[in-house]
Design a protein around this motif. Structure first.
Motif, PDB file in Angstrom:
ATOM      1  N   PHE A   1      49.976  29.139  47.074  1.00  0.00           N
ATOM      2  CA  PHE A   1      49.435  30.156  46.163  1.00  0.00           C
ATOM      3  C   PHE A   1      50.435  31.224  45.721  1.00  0.00           C
ATOM      4  O   PHE A   1      50.197  31.902  44.714  1.00  0.00           O
ATOM      5  CB  PHE A   1      48.228  30.851  46.793  1.00  0.00           C
ATOM      6  N   ILE A   2      51.566  31.384  46.430  1.00  0.00           N
ATOM      7  CA  ILE A   2      52.478  32.479  46.101  1.00  0.00           C
ATOM      8  C   ILE A   2      53.038  32.365  44.686  1.00  0.00           C
ATOM      9  O   ILE A   2      53.104  33.346  43.933  1.00  0.00           O
ATOM     10  CB  ILE A   2      53.633  32.551  47.129  1.00  0.00           C
ATOM     11  N   GLN A   3      53.466  31.159  44.267  1.00  0.00           N
ATOM     12  CA  GLN A   3      54.081  31.015  42.948  1.00  0.00           C
ATOM     13  C   GLN A   3      53.096  31.366  41.840  1.00  0.00           C
ATOM     14  O   GLN A   3      53.460  32.012  40.847  1.00  0.00           O
ATOM     15  CB  GLN A   3      54.605  29.582  42.756  1.00  0.00           C
ATOM     16  N   VAL A   4      51.841  30.939  41.996  1.00  0.00           N
ATOM     17  CA  VAL A   4      50.829  31.287  40.988  1.00  0.00           C
ATOM     18  C   VAL A   4      50.606  32.791  40.966  1.00  0.00           C
ATOM     19  O   VAL A   4      50.431  33.393  39.897  1.00  0.00           O
ATOM     20  CB  VAL A   4      49.511  30.537  41.272  1.00  0.00           C
ATOM     21  N   CYS A   5      50.620  33.420  42.130  1.00  0.00           N
ATOM     22  CA  CYS A   5      50.484  34.880  42.180  1.00  0.00           C
ATOM     23  C   CYS A   5      51.644  35.553  41.453  1.00  0.00           C
ATOM     24  O   CYS A   5      51.448  36.535  40.712  1.00  0.00           O
ATOM     25  CB  CYS A   5      50.430  35.354  43.627  1.00  0.00           C
TER      26      CYS A   5
ATOM     27  N   ALA B   1      42.764  27.157  37.120  1.00  0.00           N
ATOM     28  CA  ALA B   1      41.640  27.177  38.053  1.00  0.00           C
ATOM     29  C   ALA B   1      42.049  27.839  39.368  1.00  0.00           C
ATOM     30  O   ALA B   1      41.281  28.624  39.956  1.00  0.00           O
ATOM     31  CB  ALA B   1      41.153  25.748  38.306  1.00  0.00           C
ATOM     32  N   LEU B   2      43.296  27.542  39.824  1.00  0.00           N
ATOM     33  CA  LEU B   2      43.781  28.152  41.054  1.00  0.00           C
ATOM     34  C   LEU B   2      43.934  29.663  40.886  1.00  0.00           C
ATOM     35  O   LEU B   2      43.574  30.438  41.781  1.00  0.00           O
ATOM     36  CB  LEU B   2      45.118  27.526  41.456  1.00  0.00           C
ATOM     37  N   GLU B   3      44.451  30.090  39.735  1.00  0.00           N
ATOM     38  CA  GLU B   3      44.587  31.526  39.473  1.00  0.00           C
ATOM     39  C   GLU B   3      43.225  32.214  39.522  1.00  0.00           C
ATOM     40  O   GLU B   3      43.081  33.293  40.105  1.00  0.00           O
ATOM     41  CB  GLU B   3      45.247  31.748  38.113  1.00  0.00           C
TER      42      GLU B   3
ATOM     43  N   SER C   1      51.274  35.003  37.586  1.00  0.00           N
ATOM     44  CA  SER C   1      50.109  35.650  36.968  1.00  0.00           C
ATOM     45  C   SER C   1      50.079  37.159  37.149  1.00  0.00           C
ATOM     46  O   SER C   1      49.232  37.837  36.572  1.00  0.00           O
ATOM     47  CB  SER C   1      48.820  35.062  37.550  1.00  0.00           C
ATOM     48  N   GLY C   2      50.983  37.710  37.961  1.00  0.00           N
ATOM     49  CA  GLY C   2      50.970  39.140  38.228  1.00  0.00           C
ATOM     50  C   GLY C   2      50.039  39.549  39.348  1.00  0.00           C
ATOM     51  O   GLY C   2      49.952  40.738  39.690  1.00  0.00           O
ATOM     52  N   LEU C   3      49.348  38.578  39.956  1.00  0.00           N
ATOM     53  CA  LEU C   3      48.441  38.897  41.066  1.00  0.00           C
ATOM     54  C   LEU C   3      49.191  39.236  42.344  1.00  0.00           C
ATOM     55  O   LEU C   3      48.580  39.684  43.326  1.00  0.00           O
ATOM     56  CB  LEU C   3      47.500  37.711  41.319  1.00  0.00           C
ATOM     57  N   ILE C   4      50.509  39.036  42.321  1.00  0.00           N
ATOM     58  CA  ILE C   4      51.305  39.312  43.525  1.00  0.00           C
ATOM     59  C   ILE C   4      51.231  40.788  43.902  1.00  0.00           C
ATOM     60  O   ILE C   4      51.343  41.142  45.092  1.00  0.00           O
ATOM     61  CB  ILE C   4      52.776  38.879  43.303  1.00  0.00           C
TER      62      ILE C   4
END
Length: 662
Positions: free
Chosen positions: A468-472, A417-419, A475-478
């Motif tokens: 949020f950084i770790q999820v980024c 959900a956070l992603e 997931s490759g959203l970084i």
């Protein structure tokens, strides 16, 4: 002329007097050993000597040669005799005879005694069908109603296990015979693939059966034709094995899990046992591939698979899911207890050193366990749960075993959900750059700013990176986040310059961003689009990205430096701290990690060493996390050029940062 062998002269005289053609054929040497005058006329020979000179192998077909060898074996084993229609080709002309064959031993060798009973005349179609029946590779057998063989063509005779074999005795599994019998009874014909007894052992035959009548007696009979499909069956079995097994380790793969594991687990639940799945992942397996090569990586996987299977009990199976991931299935009255004990044994066994490339290599494993107790088996869900538990074991420090709990799934759903929320936020421009001042230690003036990401969430307010950084990263959203923050920082640098403020702006690059081949082009695009001065933009990287990829790392750094961008090493001292790369790579500054600044009172030596080293290498040094005047004074005395920290200010929005400069 071949030397004749003397045999029973009196009998020979009587045979010569017969009006019926009689001859003796040497099967081994493929010539007529002896013939009476009537046989000489059949063979169109002027004399026995002339006939003996003929090499019958020259125009003898393969099937005829095989049939003669088969006759010889029957003469040896069973004292057999035959009466058959044969077409001879004396001087190339066909001659159809009804011939009686029996074995005769001459000086210890088995030859064939042939007696032509009469000439036959038949229409061409009949002659050709008889020849086809003799030469075909299809096995043809005629059985009477009791299952006794009335006739076998040469191919069938060559394959039959023994001459007296009955129809039912031909089958390995009686059910195949019964199925064919029932099919014939129902419709007059039947077809089936079955395992049968042959002279070569057990073979697979495609069998076609048809009800008919025996042309001699008029009684009911069965005409059976068979084709050997053993090679095809083996190929099918090999293809099935390939589809369901991993070729490297020989263990079942994902397809094999569904075809083999699922029925086994279902039966275990019906028997009242519990079942569990164990998801096993080797820790840092990529390091082995990268350092020793994929061949050594494959050797490691084979060794680990062998160790794993040796630990399994009767009701336990292993599979390889791909890469360095394995799955173990077990069934037990108390599956959780057995899984825990087995898992501890697996961790110990897999952790033992293995010899690779002349080195003793040790790897650990992380294991996740999912237990099905309620009797409702969903193997896909169990695999997913075991996977979640495995990742929890990795998060707990690796070389560990964790059981699935509903909380793990809830956490995963929350991450998903956070992603999704982050993805939406990126699309809506909710992520903004905050700026923490970089201060000149000697003068106390603000000389630059580090851009730090913040999430201006519509419901939760401004969020810091730890949310949020770790999820980024995962997931490759970084990549998208880093691009947005870099663009905002570059535009802000241009605005400050237009206000008359000459400030250096630094932006963090994640390891994922640095290894992206498109990074130099992306930075060039941001510089061109924003109007930022390249020499006033500094990109911060961690020590880890400078290790293990020398050629590519150097190319990337040179491409960035070629644009005029400066490069800093962030959090220096917390990684591998290889001094060689400080000289090898085109770096401009080092940032001392905040942990060393916090420990100045107790262990100042490391920070002092870094400052001294930077002075020798002519690198700018920036201290992070400065919170007290005492820390700042210490840095001033050692010649540190810049600092960041709460002593000056936390990270601020661009408008608030501007007020700080006034």
């Amino acid at each position: 002329m071949k030397n004749p062998i003397s045999w029973q002269g009196g009998n020979l005289s009587m045979l010569e007097a017969l009006s019926l053609p009689v001859w003796v054929f040497d099967i081994d040497q493929k010539y007529v050993f002896w013939a009476n005058p009537a046989a000489l006329r059949v063979w169109g020979a002027h004399s026995l000597a002339e006939l003996q000179q003929r090499d019958m192998s020259l125009d003898m077909s393969v099937s005829v040669a095989q049939r003669l060898c088969q006759y010889q074996q029957d003469f040896e084993r069973e004292d057999a005799s035959f009466v058959e229609s044969w077409t001879l080709y004396p001087n190339g002309l066909p001659c159809v005879l009804k011939v009686a064959f029996r074995g005769i031993r001459v000086d210890g060798r088995m030859m064939m005694f042939c007696e032509a009973q009469n000439h036959l005349t038949a229409d061409p179609a009949s002659l050709r069908s008889a020849e086809a029946l003799m030469h075909t590779s299809v096995l043809i057998t005629l059985y009477d109603a009791a299952g006794r063989a009335l006739y076998r063509n040469p191919s069938a005779r060559a394959q039959v296990a023994h001459a007296g074999e009955a129809w039912r005795q031909h089958f390995i599994h009686d059910g195949d015979w019964q199925a064919l019998q029932q099919g014939v009874a129902a419709s007059g014909e039947a077809r089936r693939s079955a395992q049968v007894c042959t002279r070569l052992g057990t073979r697979w035959h495609e069998i076609a059966v048809r009800a008919c009548r025996d042309a001699v007696s008029g009684q009911d009979a069965l005409l059976v034709s068979e084709v050997d499909i053993t090679d095809l069956k083996h190929a099918e079995g090999r293809a099935n094995f390939l589809a369901n097994h991993d070729m490297l380790t020989g263990l079942p793969n994902r397809n094999g899990i569904r075809s083999d594991f699922l029925p086994y687990l279902q039966q275990a639940l019906r028997d009242g046992r519990q079942v569990a799945l164990m998801f096993i992942d080797l820790d840092r397996f990529k390091n082995v591939n990268d350092s020793l090569g994929h061949a050594s990586g494959d050797e490691l996987l084979i060794g680990m698979a062998a160790r794993l299977t040796k630990l399994l009990g009767h009701d336990e199976k292993a599979a390889r899911l791909g890469g360095d991931e394995f799955l173990v299935m077990l069934a037990a009255p108390e599956a959780a207890e057995r899984a825990d004990a087995l898992g501890r044994g697996i961790l110990q066994a897999l952790g033992m050193p293995i010899r690779l490339g002349g080195m003793d290599i040790s790897v650990s494993a992380s294991i996740g366990v999912s237990v099905c107790r309620a009797g409702m088996l969903d193997i896909e869900q169990m695999m997913r749960h075991a996977d979640l538990a495995m990742y929890a074991a990795k998060d707990a420090g690796r070389n560990n075993l964790m059981f699935f709990t509903p909380a793990l799934e809830a956490r995963t759903q929350a991450q998903l959900a956070l992603e999704s929320d982050i993805r939406r936020g990126l699309e809506n421009g909710e992520f903004i750059a905050y700026f923490q001042p970089r201060v000149d230690v000697a003068s106390g003036s603000v000389v630059g700013a580090e851009a730090l990401a913040r999430w201006n969430h519509p419901q939760r307010g401004v969020l810091k990176p730890d949310s949020f950084i770790q999820v980024c990263e995962d997931s490759g959203l970084i990549l998208a986040l880093g691009r947005q923050i870099l663009a905002q920082a570059a535009e802000q640098q241009r605005r400050w310059r237009e206000m008359g403020l000459d400030l250096m702006v630094s932006v963090n690059l994640s390891p994922c961003q640095f290894v992206d081949p498109a990074l130099p082009a992306m930075v060039a695009g941001v510089l061109a689009g924003s109007g930022c001065q390249a020499e006033r933009l500094e990109l911060e990287i961690t020590e880890s990205v400078l290790l293990g990829h020398d050629d590519q790392t150097m190319c990337t750094l040179q491409a960035l430096r070629g644009q005029g961008v400066r490069i800093a090493v962030d959090d220096f001292g917390t990684g591998y701290s290889n001094l060689a790369y400080l000289q090898r790579y085109p770096l401009s500054s080092l940032k001392i990690d905040r942990s060393f600044i916090a420990d100045l009172d107790s262990t100042p030596a490391i920070a002092e060493l870094i400052i001294t080293m930077c002075r020798m290498l002519e690198l700018k040094v920036v201290a992070e996390g400065v919170e007290t005047s005492r820390q700042l004074e210490w840095l001033r005395q050692r010649g540190c050029q810049e600092y960041q920290g709460y002593l000056c200010s936390p990270a601020l929005a661009a408008g608030e940062f501007h007020k700080l400069l006034l």
